[in-house]
Each structure stands twice: as C-alpha cells, then as structure tokens.
Design an enzyme around this catalytic site. Sequence first.
Site, PDB file in Angstrom:
ATOM      1  CG  ASP A 164      68.361  67.071  58.128  1.00 16.59           C
ATOM      2  OD1 ASP A 164      67.153  66.973  58.189  1.00 16.59           O
ATOM      3  OD2 ASP A 164      69.163  66.259  57.519  1.00 16.59           O
ATOM      4  CD  GLN A 169      67.324  59.716  55.217  1.00 15.36           C
ATOM      5  OE1 GLN A 169      67.131  60.955  54.664  1.00 15.36           O
ATOM      6  NE2 GLN A 169      66.788  59.249  56.101  1.00 15.36           N
ATOM      7  CE  LYS A 205      64.218  63.256  53.527  1.00 11.16           C
ATOM      8  NZ  LYS A 205      65.403  62.737  53.842  1.00 11.16           N
TER       9      LYS A 205
HETATM   10  N1  GUN Z   1      66.768  60.031  59.038  1.00  9.05           N
HETATM   11  C1  GUN Z   1      65.745  59.977  59.963  1.00  9.05           C
HETATM   12  N2  GUN Z   1      65.078  61.376  59.938  1.00  9.05           N
HETATM   13  C2  GUN Z   1      66.042  61.868  59.345  1.00  9.05           C
HETATM   14  C3  GUN Z   1      66.123  63.485  59.261  1.00  9.05           C
HETATM   15  O1  GUN Z   1      64.964  64.108  59.677  1.00  9.05           O
HETATM   16  N3  GUN Z   1      67.166  63.990  58.607  1.00  9.05           N
HETATM   17  C4  GUN Z   1      68.048  63.203  58.013  1.00  9.05           C
HETATM   18  N4  GUN Z   1      68.906  63.641  57.598  1.00  9.05           N
HETATM   19  N5  GUN Z   1      68.172  61.931  58.227  1.00  9.05           N
HETATM   20  C5  GUN Z   1      67.258  61.367  59.067  1.00  9.05           C
END
Ligand code: GUN
Length: 298
Positions: free
Chosen positions: A121, A98, A54
């Site tokens: 998100d 996350q 990311k």
């Molecule tokens: N963990 C797995 N996928 C995601 C996501 O799309 N966002 C977040 N914040 N955590 C994750």
Amino acid sequence: MTARVIDGKAFAAGLRERVAAAVAKLKAEHDLQPGLAVVLVGEDPASEIYVRSKAKQTVEAGMNSFEHKLPATTTQEELLAVVDQLNNDPKVHGILVQLPLPKQISEEAVINAIDPAKDVDGFHVINAGRLATGQSAMVPCTPFGCLLLIKDQLGDLSGKTAVVIGRSNIVGKPMAQLLLAESCTVTVAHSRTKDLPAVVRQADIVVAAVGRPLMVKGDWIKPGAVVVDVGINRIPAPEKGEGATRVVGDVDYAEVAEVAGAVTPVPGGVGPMTIACLLRNATVAACRQAGLPDPEGL
Ligand code: GUN
C-alpha cells in the site's frame, strides 16, 4: 469541444497482462512466485467485495493469494500478531491490511508494524519518507494509477501545472509527491483553500480526491486540461425509483467533459487501476526481496 474519455478499465487490463507476463517470467527463470496477503477485519460489505475482487485478480495474475478474515472484535494485539506472522513468512511478499479498521485498533500502529519492504500500500512512514525524498519506495496504488493515466495522456509532465484537491495520506499527499517528482508545479488544495475554482483554473492537470459528489464544475477547468476523478460517492437517484442510488465522482462529469481535454469517468476510470497497481507493487516487492532488478514494463 468534448473531452477524451480516459478508459481506466482498458488501461488496467493492459497493466494486469504485463504483471501476469512478469510473474510468469519470475516463475520460469527464478522459481519465484509473488505472494500477496490481504487482511480484512470485520464485515464491512464494500470492503468484502473489494477484498474478493483483489483475491480473484491476484490468482488470475499467477500470484499466490493469502486471505485472513478476522472478526470485528479483533484486538490490536491480535492483529499485530497476524502482521508479524506475515512479515516473517517468506511466501508472502506483499501485505495489505484493508482500511478502515474497527475503532479499537490504531491504523497508524498497524501500518507501521508492516515490514516496509512488504508494504504494497505504500502507507508505512518509511515508504512515505522514501517517496518524498526521491528514494526507491513502495508507492500507494491509487495515486500511482492516476499518474500512469496522466502520463498516458500527456507524455512528459515537466513544467506542467498540477492541482491536487485533497490532502489525505492515501491519495492527495502521495499524488503531489509523484507529480513533483515528474517536475510538475504542484498545488495541494483542500477544504480551507481560498477561491478553489480560481486555483483549479490554473491547472493543466487536476486530480480530485476529496469525497464530495460533483464538486468540480465545468467553469473551474482550464480548456484542454487533463482531469482525474478519484471520488466514489453514492448519491440518491430518485429518477431510478424510490430509495435508489448511483455512484458519482468528485467531478461534475457532464460539465467538465465540455471543457477538459481528457477526463476519467466514474465508474471505469481510476477505480480499476488501484488493484492493477497493487498487483504491480506485489510483483515489484517480490523482485526487490529476492535481490532481482525491478521487472521491465511495470
Ligand atoms: N481502503 C480503501 N482503499 C484502500 C487501499 O488502497 N488500501 C487499503 N489497505 N485499504 C483501503
């Protein structure tokens, strides 16, 4: 018949280019550089790889990337203090914490502490409610990416029958809302659904997001349907040697590809779309926070 392979990797690369172009325009015309903060608590190796990826793609798109790595022993209070600091930082337009979080921390409490305008998100209850009621929202990245791939295959989705397998807050529920907003007839199936194969067989559009390896079989699929596989499951692969594993989706790709009109592979289908949509959301969030219209082409 053999299904078209939906190339999520290529589509995601195109979306990242459009994001980078929008970011360059915001910098040139409005002196605005979108910033995305990612918070990682603990040392889950899969999450670490994801967060690194990311950060790299954020910088490549011309955006500011902020990383906060906290130990696994972090308290909820400490994490909420970091979220509060990011909520109040004008250089940060998007905040992603996350998941999963260590068990001493309530995910719900943390998600709902994020400023909804910065919730890239789309997990905050305000954004879930806005999506459900047709108001301008931050939309969860994975289902949004799925929708882009489906629309790329089918164009107008109005009147199509869609079956979403899985009812999670992260994928299944927002996916159903997005398809409903496109005027699909939507069924959300789950572990208690009776005669799942018969339900899925009605669908012009199938989205599988359950986390059960190879569950969706060829004879569940209506000929010509578009099948999107959100699953990422690691299973033993003795053919590759003792202790070896391979990644498969929730869809039995080899079987389904014989019946479907189009299908996403795993890997290389939905996966690459998620981060591209995250960059898109952060750019959109920066525009909205600056009182600018949403960027074109995103
Ligand atoms: N963990 C797995 N996928 C995601 C996501 O799309 N966002 C977040 N914040 N955590 C994750």
